[in-house]
Design a protein around this motif. Structure first.
Motif, short mmCIF file in Angstrom:
data_model
loop_
_atom_site.label_atom_id
_atom_site.label_comp_id
_atom_site.label_asym_id
_atom_site.label_seq_id
_atom_site.Cartn_x
_atom_site.Cartn_y
_atom_site.Cartn_z
N SER A 163 -69.00 -59.81 76.78
CA SER A 163 -69.39 -58.61 77.50
C SER A 163 -68.25 -57.59 77.46
O SER A 163 -67.11 -57.92 77.14
CB SER A 163 -69.72 -58.95 78.95
N GLU A 194 -66.74 -56.37 79.87
CA GLU A 194 -65.73 -56.72 80.87
C GLU A 194 -64.64 -57.63 80.31
O GLU A 194 -63.54 -57.69 80.86
CB GLU A 194 -66.39 -57.40 82.08
N GLN A 195 -64.93 -58.33 79.22
CA GLN A 195 -63.95 -59.26 78.65
C GLN A 195 -63.07 -58.61 77.57
O GLN A 195 -62.17 -59.24 77.03
CB GLN A 195 -64.66 -60.47 78.06
#
Length: 219
Positions: free
Chosen positions: A31, A33-34
């Protein structure tokens, strides 16, 4: 480290996706976010590669551990995604790309043995298949890994190098950032690579999942 951008194109089959029916689960993808960023991205530096600019600045919050002496790795473990696999040495092919482990051995990964050994100063490279003709392989769940996860590497000197994940990113094959992934590092770093992205019957997987990690301990 001179490795071509097509390094890991052969780390996947996808044939089982075509013949397994609608119940087949494609490999997870990281994602947003990573991904790394200018605040906490992997390593540090800037440049232009794959037709785009990239920048990463501050080091991750997990402090780096002192570098270890060179020692070949024998096994990689990533507890969060249930990876526990032996490592074989990989060399470059005549075309300059990284060779790959035998596809039939689905729980086997490889490391670039002409480069940095995991734990010493520099960028160590580990690669493995996402799948083979029979189904998921060693790094099938790599895209599900999260920042802060631990990667353990058993070394031939009897020690274990412990790495903390800084980012998990996916790159289209045509935009693979060679320098960002393979470039030299001033501290012990690790890249774990497999195939990812969308799947095309004509060309296979369209990109690569790359895990960026740095050494945070050993025992």
């Amino acid at each position: 480290m001179a490795i071509a951008g097509v390094t890991v194109v052969a780390l996947c089959s996808g044939a089982w996706l075509l013949g397994s029916g609608a119940e087949t689960r494609p490999p997870p993808q990281p994602s947003a976010e990573q991904a790394g960023s200018g605040e906490d991205g992997p390593g540090r530096g800037s440049g232009r590669d794959g037709g785009r600019d990239w920048t990463y600045g501050r080091l991750p919050t997990a402090p780096a551990a002192p570098a270890l002496p060179p020692s070949p790795p024998d096994r990689i473990r990533i507890p969060a995604i249930r990876v526990n696999a032996p490592l074989m040495g990989l060399r470059l092919t005549p075309t300059g790309s990284l060779d790959v482990p035998p596809a039939a051995k689905k729980n086997l990964a490889g490391w670039y043995e002409a480069g940095t050994t995991p734990g010493e100063t520099g960028t160590a490279i580990v690669a493995g298949h996402v799948d083979n003709a029979d189904g998921p392989a060693v790094f099938y769940d790599l895209g599900a890994l999260k920042k802060g996860s631990t990667v353990e590497v058993d070394r031939r000197d009897g020690g274990v190098a412990l790495f903390t994940v800084d980012a998990v990113e996916m790159y289209a094959a045509k935009d693979f950032p060679d320098e960002k992934v393979y470039g030299a590092a001033e501290r012990p770093e690790l890249r774990v690579i497999t195939c990812g992205g969308g799947y095309s019957r004509a060309t296979g997987y369209e990109g690569n999942v790359v895990v960026f990690a740095h050494l945070t301990g050993s025992h």
